[in-house]
Design a protein around this motif. Structure first.
Motif, short mmCIF file in Angstrom:
data_model
loop_
_atom_site.label_atom_id
_atom_site.label_comp_id
_atom_site.label_asym_id
_atom_site.label_seq_id
_atom_site.Cartn_x
_atom_site.Cartn_y
_atom_site.Cartn_z
N UNK A 29 2.38 6.09 -2.78
CA UNK A 29 2.20 4.66 -2.53
C UNK A 29 3.22 3.87 -3.33
N UNK A 30 3.93 2.99 -2.64
CA UNK A 30 4.89 2.10 -3.31
C UNK A 30 4.26 0.74 -3.60
N UNK A 31 3.49 0.25 -2.63
CA UNK A 31 2.79 -1.01 -2.80
C UNK A 31 1.65 -1.07 -1.79
N UNK A 32 0.70 -1.95 -2.06
CA UNK A 32 -0.45 -2.06 -1.17
C UNK A 32 -1.07 -3.44 -1.28
N UNK A 33 -1.68 -3.84 -0.20
CA UNK A 33 -2.50 -5.04 -0.19
C UNK A 33 -3.77 -4.69 0.58
N UNK A 34 -4.57 -5.67 0.86
CA UNK A 34 -5.83 -5.45 1.57
C UNK A 34 -5.62 -4.83 2.95
N UNK A 35 -4.51 -5.14 3.60
CA UNK A 35 -4.31 -4.68 4.98
C UNK A 35 -2.96 -4.00 5.23
N UNK A 36 -2.29 -3.58 4.16
CA UNK A 36 -0.97 -3.00 4.34
C UNK A 36 -0.66 -2.06 3.17
N UNK A 37 -0.12 -0.89 3.49
CA UNK A 37 0.29 0.06 2.45
C UNK A 37 1.70 0.53 2.77
#
Length: 117
Positions: A29-37
């Motif tokens: 995982x490089x980055x993530x939000x509630x609806x996107x990885x």
């Protein structure tokens, strides 16, 4: 000049798909939000795979898919199956084809190409 930075896959269950694609590709995982990885290869050096939690209509055959090259195709197909992928039968697949059609746990299709020879 353009380069492929990320391939985006629409998903329903973000956590499940992150677990599958991380294990399938050996990505992190490089980055993530509630609806996107955003997933990428350790140390960079290849295209990212982004998972976008947005419902979409499944189209068959898909308009785009991933070709994943494997040194040991049979071993990779078995490993991916154990992670939750399934083989897809296609009546028009040539008997000498170097690819096996698969789909991830949500039905997103990809091919495992015999890259060992």
């Amino acid at each position: 000049m353009l380069i492929v930075g990320s391939i985006v896959i629409r998903v329903d269950d973000l956590a499940r798909q992150e677990a599958f694609w991380t294990a399938a590709l050996g990505y992190e995982r490089r980055s993530a939000s509630e609806d996107f990885v955003l997933l990428g290869p350790p140390g960079g050096g290849g295209p990212n795979v982004s998972l976008d939690a947005m419902r979409s209509t499944r189209v068959l055959p898909p308009r785009i898919h991933l070709d994943l090259y494997a040194d040991d195709q049979a071993a990779e197909v078995a490993r991916l199956s154990a992670l939750g992928a399934r083989e897809v039968e296609w009546s028009r697949r040539p008997s000498d084809a170097d690819f096996i059609i698969m789909e991830d746990p949500e039905g997103n299709r990809f091919c495992v190409i015999d890259g060992g020879g």
